[in-house]
Write an enzyme that holds these catalytic residues in place. Structure first.
Site, PDB file in Angstrom:
ATOM      1  N   HIS A   1      -5.437  -3.610  -2.093  1.00  0.00           N
ATOM      2  CA  HIS A   1      -5.155  -2.637  -3.149  1.00  0.00           C
ATOM      3  C   HIS A   1      -5.060  -3.271  -4.539  1.00  0.00           C
ATOM      4  CE1 HIS A   1      -4.570   1.083  -0.851  1.00  0.00           C
ATOM      5  NE2 HIS A   1      -4.154   0.295   0.122  1.00  0.00           N
TER       6      HIS A   1
ATOM      7  N   LYS B   1     -12.225   0.071  -0.951  1.00  0.00           N
ATOM      8  CA  LYS B   1     -11.282   0.783  -1.819  1.00  0.00           C
ATOM      9  C   LYS B   1     -11.864   0.825  -3.231  1.00  0.00           C
ATOM     10  CE  LYS B   1      -7.213   0.160   1.065  1.00  0.00           C
ATOM     11  NZ  LYS B   1      -7.876  -0.319   2.286  1.00  0.00           N
TER      12      LYS B   1
ATOM     13  N   SER C   1       0.792  -1.231   0.000  1.00  0.00           N
ATOM     14  CA  SER C   1       0.000   0.000   0.000  1.00  0.00           C
ATOM     15  C   SER C   1       0.823   1.279   0.000  1.00  0.00           C
ATOM     16  CB  SER C   1      -0.941   0.011   1.203  1.00  0.00           C
ATOM     17  OG  SER C   1      -0.206  -0.040   2.416  1.00  0.00           O
TER      18      SER C   1
END
Length: 391
Positions: free
Chosen positions: A208, A239, A180
């Site tokens: 991610h 996300k 990340s």
């Protein structure tokens, strides 16, 4: 009230060092631009990779769910808080990830905590990448298992750890899929080969990578063609998915075990209808609008190229996460403040989130950004970078 003087002393030291930060309220919906202190600025700090936080289909699904099912669920999943829509979401996730089953937790953080703390005992060992996310580190701390840390993405060091831990009942290798802070991708094919050679389990946190890598955003396992060879896939719904929550995708056996033993799952109220319905719709959007991912990557390549040409140090990034590394903690925050002053919201990140001497401004481009917005951001980076003698 007395009692916290020692904490105030530490806070005062942070202020003197230029590392104390206040929360910055956003006064608009999340998008390629946001409003801060009444001023519209280019957003380069959100995890909203595909712009799904404000996608019309997700808005509609959330509103309809509130009208039909109410604002909340009123219970934990194992008592009276499992709605049919929760089961639908988990089945969609399992199908999407090419696994037997899936289970949704309240966040990606609690997913890592819940999985690791539930399935390991003092008879086992966790082998963890040195730069794994804090939620993995905290999950490991909650276990009684032995622990070994291998140097970041260093496969020789991983093999050393595997060789040194052959006496344990279970060995589990844990890694981020995409890291990340640096934006690099774990060498998953090599990890899988070592795991199979040494009879170890693998757990990948694709927070991610979900919605970013792989076919329709299925993540790093699918990206590398390793479906069926990774035991546990953890992902986030907050996300690229654009809503809230985390999930684990694995075998039916593991999911059934977590339903009975996963403490964050057992002792937290289930996701409200609006969140659950929006997550279901988000998966459909990933399947039906793959052009969003194409646009994301096109924008990421454009922005990375621009930063490199300006002379910024962007490290080893391979994904839409692009750090601008400036080393000094205080300088990273000064850089962030200067960018905001000129019209770009890109947060500074310093120790302990990253190692000493690795402070940075982390940027994340999205599918919502236009090339014009990204070029404007690059111009602002150049202006601020030169003023602070970074470039």
């Amino acid at each position: 009230m007395k009692g916290f003087d020692y904490l105030q002393t530490e806070l005062d030291e942070m202020k003197e060092q230029g590392t104390f930060r206040k929360l910055i309220p956003i006064e608009s919906e999340q998008g390629s631009k946001v409003v801060i202190n009444g001023k519209e600025v280019i957003q380069l700090s959100s995890n909203n990779y595909l712009g799904l936080t404000s996608h019309p289909r997700l808005r509609k699904a959330a509103l309809e769910a509130v009208e039909k099912f109410g604002a909340g669920t009123g219970s934990v999943r194992t008592i009276a808080g499992t709605f049919s829509m929760h089961n639908e979401l988990e089945q969609k996730l399992a199908t999407f990830k090419h696994t037997e089953a899936a289970l949704v937790f309240q966040s990606g953080f609690t997913t890592n905590q819940g999985v690791l703390s539930s399935i390991l005992t003092k008879e086992d060992v966790v082998i963890s990448d040195a730069l794994n996310h804090a939620s993995i580190i905290d999950g490991i701390r909650l276990t009684k298992a032995a622990r070994k840390v291998y140097n970041h993405v260093d496969m020789k060091d991983l093999e050393r750890a595997l060789k040194e831990s052959q006496e344990f009942r279970v060995r589990i290798i844990v890694t981020d899929g995409v890291f990340s802070m640096d934006g690099n991708i774990a060498p998953l094919p090599e990890i899988v080969e070592l795991a199979e050679e040494y009879d170890a389990l693998i757990m990948v946190d694709d927070a991610h990578a979900s919605g970013v890598l792989g076919e329709n955003g299925r993540g790093t396992v699918n990206h590398f063609g390793l479906d069926g060879r990774v035991h546990i896939q953890v992902g986030t719904l907050s996300k690229a998915i654009g809503v809230l929550g985390g999930y684990v995708a694995s075998t039916r056996t593991l999911i059934d075990y977590l339903i009975h033993k996963g403490r964050p799952f057992l002792f937290s109220t289930s996701h409200p209808p609006a969140v659950t319905a929006a997550c279901i719709e988000a998966i459909d959007v990933l399947l039906e609008e793959p052009e969003l991912i194409d646009t994301l990557w096109d924008n990421a390549k454009f922005f990375k190229k621009g930063l490199a040409e300006l002379g910024f140090n962007t490290g080893v990034s391979e994904t839409p996460i692009t750090p601008v590394i400036v080393s000094d903690d205080a300088l990273a925050h000064q850089f962030s403040d200067k960018l905001l002053q000129y019209g770009v919201f890109a947060q500074g990140i310093a120790f302990p989130t990253v190692a000493k001497g690795q402070a940075r401004v982390r940027t994340i481009v999205t599918a919502q950004h236009t090339k014009e917005e990204l070029q404007e951001a690059l111009d602002i980076f150049e202006k601020a970078g030169k003023e602070l003698s970074i470039i």
